[in-house]
Design a protein around this motif. Structure first.
Motif, PDB file in Angstrom:
ATOM      1  N   SER A 163     -11.772  97.945  41.264  1.00  8.80           N
ATOM      2  CA  SER A 163     -12.113  97.896  42.687  1.00  8.80           C
ATOM      3  C   SER A 163     -11.081  98.629  43.534  1.00  8.80           C
ATOM      4  CB  SER A 163     -12.220  96.435  43.144  1.00  8.80           C
ATOM      5  OG  SER A 163     -12.358  96.339  44.543  1.00  8.80           O
ATOM      6  N   PHE A 164      -9.815  98.532  43.154  1.00  9.84           N
ATOM      7  CA  PHE A 164      -8.762  99.191  43.915  1.00  9.84           C
ATOM      8  C   PHE A 164      -8.960 100.704  43.946  1.00  9.84           C
ATOM      9  CE2 PHE A 164      -4.556 101.138  44.380  1.00  9.84           C
ATOM     10  CZ  PHE A 164      -4.102 100.504  45.534  1.00  9.84           C
ATOM     11  N   LEU A 165      -9.633 101.251  42.952  1.00  2.68           N
ATOM     12  CA  LEU A 165      -9.865 102.691  42.886  1.00  2.68           C
ATOM     13  C   LEU A 165     -11.229 103.102  43.416  1.00  2.68           C
ATOM     14  CD1 LEU A 165      -8.445 103.357  39.311  1.00  2.68           C
ATOM     15  CD2 LEU A 165      -7.305 103.788  41.480  1.00  2.68           C
ATOM     16  N   SER A 166     -12.005 102.165  43.944  1.00  2.00           N
ATOM     17  CA  SER A 166     -13.397 102.435  44.314  1.00  2.00           C
ATOM     18  C   SER A 166     -13.613 102.277  45.817  1.00  2.00           C
ATOM     19  CB  SER A 166     -14.326 101.476  43.564  1.00  2.00           C
ATOM     20  OG  SER A 166     -14.115 101.574  42.160  1.00  2.00           O
ATOM     21  N   TYR A 167     -14.153 103.333  46.435  1.00  3.50           N
ATOM     22  CA  TYR A 167     -14.370 103.354  47.884  1.00  3.50           C
ATOM     23  C   TYR A 167     -15.748 103.930  48.185  1.00  3.50           C
ATOM     24  CZ  TYR A 167      -9.516 102.129  47.885  1.00  3.50           C
ATOM     25  OH  TYR A 167      -8.347 101.455  47.649  1.00  3.50           O
ATOM     26  N   SER A 168     -16.220 103.709  49.393  1.00  3.10           N
ATOM     27  CA  SER A 168     -17.599 104.056  49.719  1.00  3.10           C
ATOM     28  C   SER A 168     -17.865 105.549  49.677  1.00  3.10           C
ATOM     29  CB  SER A 168     -17.952 103.509  51.110  1.00  3.10           C
ATOM     30  OG  SER A 168     -17.105 104.079  52.102  1.00  3.10           O
ATOM     31  N   THR A 169     -16.858 106.378  49.892  1.00  2.00           N
ATOM     32  CA  THR A 169     -17.054 107.824  49.934  1.00  2.00           C
ATOM     33  C   THR A 169     -16.529 108.555  48.707  1.00  2.00           C
ATOM     34  OG1 THR A 169     -14.972 108.076  51.167  1.00  2.00           O
ATOM     35  CG2 THR A 169     -17.014 107.897  52.448  1.00  2.00           C
ATOM     36  N   LYS A 170     -15.800 107.873  47.840  1.00  2.00           N
ATOM     37  CA  LYS A 170     -15.264 108.515  46.642  1.00  2.00           C
ATOM     38  C   LYS A 170     -14.624 107.457  45.762  1.00  2.00           C
ATOM     39  CE  LYS A 170     -11.026 109.661  49.185  1.00  2.00           C
ATOM     40  NZ  LYS A 170     -10.153 110.745  49.678  1.00  2.00           N
ATOM     41  N   LEU A 171     -14.518 107.769  44.482  1.00  2.00           N
ATOM     42  CA  LEU A 171     -13.769 106.932  43.561  1.00  2.00           C
ATOM     43  C   LEU A 171     -12.530 107.704  43.153  1.00  2.00           C
ATOM     44  CD1 LEU A 171     -16.583 105.561  43.623  1.00  2.00           C
ATOM     45  CD2 LEU A 171     -16.160 104.859  41.273  1.00  2.00           C
ATOM     46  N   LEU A 172     -11.409 107.027  43.120  1.00  2.00           N
ATOM     47  CA  LEU A 172     -10.126 107.690  42.951  1.00  2.00           C
ATOM     48  C   LEU A 172      -9.758 107.801  41.479  1.00  2.00           C
ATOM     49  CD1 LEU A 172      -8.203 105.807  45.775  1.00  2.00           C
ATOM     50  CD2 LEU A 172      -9.789 107.732  45.977  1.00  2.00           C
ATOM     51  N   ALA A 173      -8.867 108.756  41.197  1.00  2.00           N
ATOM     52  CA  ALA A 173      -8.515 109.027  39.798  1.00  2.00           C
ATOM     53  C   ALA A 173      -7.595 107.959  39.232  1.00  2.00           C
ATOM     54  CB  ALA A 173      -7.874 110.402  39.674  1.00  2.00           C
ATOM     55  N   GLY A 174      -6.485 107.660  39.897  1.00  2.00           N
ATOM     56  CA  GLY A 174      -5.576 106.685  39.297  1.00  2.00           C
ATOM     57  C   GLY A 174      -4.373 106.401  40.148  1.00  2.00           C
ATOM     58  N   ALA A 175      -3.707 105.325  39.803  1.00  2.00           N
ATOM     59  CA  ALA A 175      -2.559 104.869  40.564  1.00  2.00           C
ATOM     60  C   ALA A 175      -1.293 105.156  39.759  1.00  2.00           C
ATOM     61  CB  ALA A 175      -2.685 103.362  40.808  1.00  2.00           C
ATOM     62  N   TRP A 176      -0.183 105.485  40.396  1.00  2.00           N
ATOM     63  CA  TRP A 176      -0.088 105.658  41.831  1.00  2.00           C
ATOM     64  C   TRP A 176      -0.114 107.127  42.262  1.00  2.00           C
ATOM     65  CZ3 TRP A 176       4.057 108.727  43.174  1.00  2.00           C
ATOM     66  CH2 TRP A 176       5.061 108.874  42.215  1.00  2.00           C
ATOM     67  N   ARG A 177       0.106 108.010  41.288  1.00  2.00           N
ATOM     68  CA  ARG A 177       0.324 109.411  41.628  1.00  2.00           C
ATOM     69  C   ARG A 177      -0.955 110.162  41.980  1.00  2.00           C
ATOM     70  NH1 ARG A 177       2.978 112.292  37.029  1.00  2.00           N
ATOM     71  NH2 ARG A 177       1.421 111.148  35.830  1.00  2.00           N
ATOM     72  N   PHE A 178      -2.114 109.596  41.680  1.00  2.00           N
ATOM     73  CA  PHE A 178      -3.367 110.314  41.892  1.00  2.00           C
ATOM     74  C   PHE A 178      -4.369 109.472  42.670  1.00  2.00           C
ATOM     75  CE2 PHE A 178      -1.570 111.904  37.838  1.00  2.00           C
ATOM     76  CZ  PHE A 178      -1.267 113.191  38.261  1.00  2.00           C
ATOM     77  N   LEU A 179      -3.920 108.887  43.755  1.00  2.00           N
ATOM     78  CA  LEU A 179      -4.792 108.021  44.550  1.00  2.00           C
ATOM     79  C   LEU A 179      -5.685 108.858  45.461  1.00  2.00           C
ATOM     80  CD1 LEU A 179      -2.526 104.993  45.538  1.00  2.00           C
ATOM     81  CD2 LEU A 179      -4.522 104.987  44.043  1.00  2.00           C
ATOM     82  N   THR A 180      -6.495 109.707  44.845  1.00  2.00           N
ATOM     83  CA  THR A 180      -7.399 110.539  45.632  1.00  2.00           C
ATOM     84  C   THR A 180      -8.512 111.036  44.728  1.00  2.00           C
ATOM     85  OG1 THR A 180      -7.407 112.292  47.306  1.00  2.00           O
ATOM     86  CG2 THR A 180      -6.228 112.758  45.266  1.00  2.00           C
ATOM     87  N   TYR A 181      -9.393 111.879  45.262  1.00  2.00           N
ATOM     88  CA  TYR A 181     -10.538 112.403  44.526  1.00  2.00           C
ATOM     89  C   TYR A 181     -10.105 113.390  43.448  1.00  2.00           C
ATOM     90  CZ  TYR A 181     -14.243 115.826  43.618  1.00  2.00           C
ATOM     91  OH  TYR A 181     -15.110 116.695  43.020  1.00  2.00           O
ATOM     92  N   PHE A 182     -10.595 113.178  42.224  1.00  2.00           N
ATOM     93  CA  PHE A 182     -10.529 114.154  41.139  1.00  2.00           C
ATOM     94  C   PHE A 182     -11.924 114.231  40.532  1.00  2.00           C
ATOM     95  CE2 PHE A 182      -6.081 113.636  41.641  1.00  2.00           C
ATOM     96  CZ  PHE A 182      -5.444 114.699  41.013  1.00  2.00           C
ATOM     97  N   GLY A 183     -12.551 115.404  40.620  1.00  2.00           N
ATOM     98  CA  GLY A 183     -13.947 115.517  40.211  1.00  2.00           C
ATOM     99  C   GLY A 183     -14.184 115.194  38.751  1.00  2.00           C
ATOM    100  N   ARG A 184     -13.415 115.815  37.870  1.00  2.00           N
ATOM    101  CA  ARG A 184     -13.630 115.594  36.444  1.00  2.00           C
ATOM    102  C   ARG A 184     -13.452 114.124  36.084  1.00  2.00           C
ATOM    103  NH1 ARG A 184      -8.775 117.062  34.340  1.00  2.00           N
ATOM    104  NH2 ARG A 184      -9.279 119.274  34.320  1.00  2.00           N
ATOM    105  N   ASP A 185     -12.373 113.542  36.561  1.00  2.00           N
ATOM    106  CA  ASP A 185     -12.052 112.157  36.197  1.00  2.00           C
ATOM    107  C   ASP A 185     -13.146 111.194  36.638  1.00  2.00           C
ATOM    108  OD1 ASP A 185      -8.654 112.149  35.752  1.00  2.00           O
ATOM    109  OD2 ASP A 185      -9.635 113.858  36.679  1.00  2.00           O
ATOM    110  N   SER A 186     -13.617 111.371  37.874  1.00  2.00           N
ATOM    111  CA  SER A 186     -14.621 110.427  38.367  1.00  2.00           C
ATOM    112  C   SER A 186     -15.947 110.594  37.635  1.00  2.00           C
ATOM    113  CB  SER A 186     -14.813 110.599  39.876  1.00  2.00           C
ATOM    114  OG  SER A 186     -15.225 111.904  40.204  1.00  2.00           O
TER     115      SER A 186
END
Length: 752
Positions: free
Chosen positions: A261-284
């Motif tokens: 849940s910590f990595l899941s948001y209404s507009t995107k799912l994030l790659a990982g914590a803590w260094r990649f708390l943002t959108y990564f297309g391949r990973d998602s």
């Protein structure tokens, strides 16, 4: 001074003083503690904000050149963060330890909220933050503070300790009247501010600010508060991320569902914590494919959040899928560096080539094969793009899908042409790039230009998906793609493996493994007695470093073909392919891929060039280390291949026209038994390492006393020369959560 003493208090205390309160939440905040020495990870999620706090403290066996006391605070919103490094005041490296402790401030964390305006500009976004108590075992000095962007922190942590004066010189350090100290930085947008304060938790503590703005702390406890005024993301709760039929996972595995849940948001799912708390297309997209049975479907569901985020970020000029977005403070800096412009416009990185192929595969999986997805297809495809960038604002999602599919068809056409099956016509990395698929570190594919996974699995799987989408009227005026894409796919399936195939005669294989074990100083058995025939595997890539025609490193990337393809062209090729995968999984490292700590993603033992042993080490990001999601993909891939042998299973064992075809290997008792044994050996390894499965990647050390491979954090292993520090590896990524459905769903149909 802007930061007053009362600004340091948690939300409950601010309320008592009459300060503005945060919008009320319908449920209590979610907290999570994931210790993984030398890293200690804390997560706090409420309806107003989500934040991760990571404390690094040296352990008795830590490599002190890699591990030092550090506090990281990371927000998904804006990919923003704070990082502070500490050193013992007495100068004795390793004598200082730090920890976050429970206190009246929080257990251990609490949220802060303040509606006061920014000190610059007219922004009215509230300040969102987190507060807690940090304990120093001895007097300490704050040596390096970084405020603003996670990308800026990554540049320092992963690179050659890179700090940019334009950013660092903007940090304002000052003393507070209550004995504490404040660090504050206004972002490059001249509106957003990041604040960090430390205050003694008792009268015994003290924070001293020197003339050169260095902070010194006495032994004891200090209240820290970090905050910034940037719009927050709308987080999806565990119940919103999972399907209704999978909500029992929240009770059975609350820790990992909370992390998901910590990595899941209404507009995107994030790659990982803590260094990649943002959108990564391949990973998602890989995550969505692996987690598809349990991810929520329909409008506002997790599956559509993944797909929409990818479509929003497609490069409309050539159909490339965005690999990583650049947002927040780092986007402003990058726009100035690259274009000489003041702009806060987000950017996208399009250098990866593998991301393009996952999109049609995922689209087909959800909008064609899933009954809920089928009902949502028309409405979803008519959605207007432009939520991420105005460059796509006059296009619909249907048009974005077609632009991507056209790119793939164009790239596939040349190799699929009559007598055009040559190495030159395979898919290459983009010009000027040394990375382009998931093994995206400096030596991840050994300098190769033509990746194995992209050419033998992702391209044909994407073509199969495009054919299916075309048959279901997803593309306007491209009905001919239904047959053409299938024809292309068959050529790519049948004719690409030959370029990557490596066969090592038995006697040579034993000599190579024995020599490799000595080269790396491996103290365990070299396992050459398990080599009972010629060894076959597929090279990571073609055209590698040192003029190598093939990058001859055994690997796990067979999993892509097993997981993404279930069609059959050449029966002899399929039989040989599944059999060599099974052999390589069954054999223990250094003869194969298996260890007690899990299946390593690379084994350079059979490479003829010594450069492989130097670059693919147990301290390399894509070396002889264990990644969690390839375990999941290989397990599901082998399950799918074995499932094709079961006539009663109507969901597998079909060609692309729906005709049932039982592969020949199913009737070969030796090969079928070999694959089945490998599947169960792999599952035994997964189940034995459940404690590691929340991590992206981990390594191992060999314990001579117990004759076993012991799982070890990669961050404490020395990296190969010239690859930079790996301290602070991810504690988890979205990809790893495929395993919490798999761990409880080992297929009984093929279990011995």
């Amino acid at each position: 001074m802007f930061t007053m003493w009362w600004h340091l208090l948690p939300l409950s205390a601010l309320t008592a003083l009459g300060a503005a309160t945060a919008p009320s939440c319908s449920s209590a905040p979610t907290t999570l503690h994931l210790p993984d020495a030398p890293y200690d990870n804390f997560f706090y999620s409420g309806c107003n904000t989500a934040v991760q706090v990571v404390v690094t403290t040296p352990q008795p066996d830590s490599n002190l050149s890699l591990i030092s006391p550090r506090l990281v605070i990371a927000w998904p919103a804006g990919n923003s963060g704070v990082c502070t490094y500490f050193a013992p005041q007495n100068g004795v490296n390793g004598s200082l330890s730090i920890e976050v402790v429970n206190s009246t401030i929080g257990n251990p964390l609490s949220a802060t909220y303040d509606e006061r305006n920014s000190t610059s500009g007219n922004d009215t976004t509230p300040f969102y933050g987190v507060t807690g108590t940090i304990r120093f075992s001895s007097s300490a000095i704050l040596t390096v503070p970084i405020l603003g962007s996670i990308r800026t922190i990554r540049d320092f942590v992963e690179g050659p300790s890179l700090l940019r004066p334009q950013i660092q010189d903007a940090i304002n350090v000052s003393s507070l009247s209550n004995g504490g100290a404040s660090l504050k930085r206004i972002w490059l947008d001249n509106v957003t501010s990041t604040h960090l304060t430390f205050t003694p938790a008792s009268s015994k503590g003290s924070v001293t600010v020197s003339k050169n703005n260095t902070l010194t702390f006495g032994t004891g406890d200090y209240i820290f508060t970090a905050e910034f005024n940037y719009p927050q993301l709308k987080q999806l709760s565990p119940a919103q991320v999972l399907t209704n039929s999978s909500t029992d996972l929240m009770q059975r595995d609350s820790e990992r569902t909370s992390a998901l849940s910590f990595l899941s948001y209404s507009t995107k799912l994030l790659a990982g914590a803590w260094r990649f708390l943002t959108y990564f297309g391949r990973d998602s997209m890989i995550s969505a494919l692996l987690l598809e049975p349990i991810l929520s479907k329909g409008e506002n569901g997790a599956m559509e959040a993944v797909i929409a985020a990818v479509l929003e970020r497609i490069n409309r000029t050539d159909g490339s899928v965005c690999h990583e977005e650049t947002i927040g403070d780092y986007a402003t800096w990058l726009n100035e560096q690259q274009y000489g412009l003041y702009s806060t416009e987000a950017q996208c990185d399009y250098k990866m080539i593998d991301s393009d192929y996952y999109l049609p595969i995922l689209m087909n999986k959800y909008f064609v094969e899933d009954p809920i997805g089928r009902t949502r297809a028309a409405s979803f495809l008519n959605t207007s793009a432009g939520a991420f960038t105005t460059l796509n604002s006059n296009l619909t999602y249907r048009q974005m899908v077609a632009i991507n599919a056209e790119r793939i068809m164009n790239l596939a056409a040349r190799f699929a042409g009559h007598k055009n099956q040559t190495k030159e016509n395979l898919v290459h990395l983009k010009d000027g790039q040394i990375v382009g698929e998931w093994r995206d570190s400096t030596y991840g594919i050994g300098g190769g230009r033509i990746p194995y996974d992209v050419n033998t699995a992702l391209m044909p799987a994407a073509l199969r998906a495009i054919a299916s989408l075309a048959r279901n009227n997803f593309f306007m005026n491209q009905e001919h793609w239904a047959k053409l894409a299938d024809r292309y796919a068959q050529v790519w399936e049948d004719e690409t493996l030959q370029f990557f195939r490596v066969t090592v005669p038995e006697s040579e294989a034993k000599q190579l493994v024995s020599s490799y074990a000595q080269t790396i100083g491996f103290s365990g058995p070299n396992q050459t007695d398990t080599i009972d025939g010629d060894v076959m595997y597929h090279a990571l890539a073609l055209d590698g470093n040192s003029n190598q025609t093939q990058v001859q490193v055994m690997n796990t990337d067979d999993c892509f073909r097993h997981f993404l393809l279930n069609t059959t062209g050449s029966q002899d090729q399929l039989t040989a392919f599944v059999n060599q995968t099974a052999n390589n999984i069954r054999r223990t490292f250094p003869a194969g891929l298996l260890t007690d700590a899990g299946m390593v993603v690379a084994n350079p033992a059979y490479g003829q060039n010594p450069v492989y042993a130097s670059n693919f080490t147990s301290g390399a990001y894509h070396g002889t280390v264990i990644w969690s999601w390839p375990l999941a993909m290989m397990a599901k891939g082998l399950e799918q291949q074995l499932g094709r042998c079961e006539v009663v299973n109507s969901s597998v064992g079909h060609d692309h026209h729906g005709h049932t075809k039982i592969p020949d290997f199913c009737k070969d008792g030796t090969v079928y038994g070999n694959v089945k044994a490998a599947y169960n050996i792999l599952w035994d390894s997964i189940e034995a390492n459940q404690a590691q499965l929340s991590q992206e990647v981990w390594s191992w050390v060999y314990d001579n006393n117990n004759e076993t491979f012991v799982p070890t954090p990669l961050g404490v292993m020395p990296p190969p020369p010239g690859t930079g520090s790996q301290t602070g590896m991810l504690i988890f990524v979205f990809l790893t959560y495929s395993l919490f459905i798999l761990v409880t769903n080992r297929s009984r149909a093929v279990r011995i």
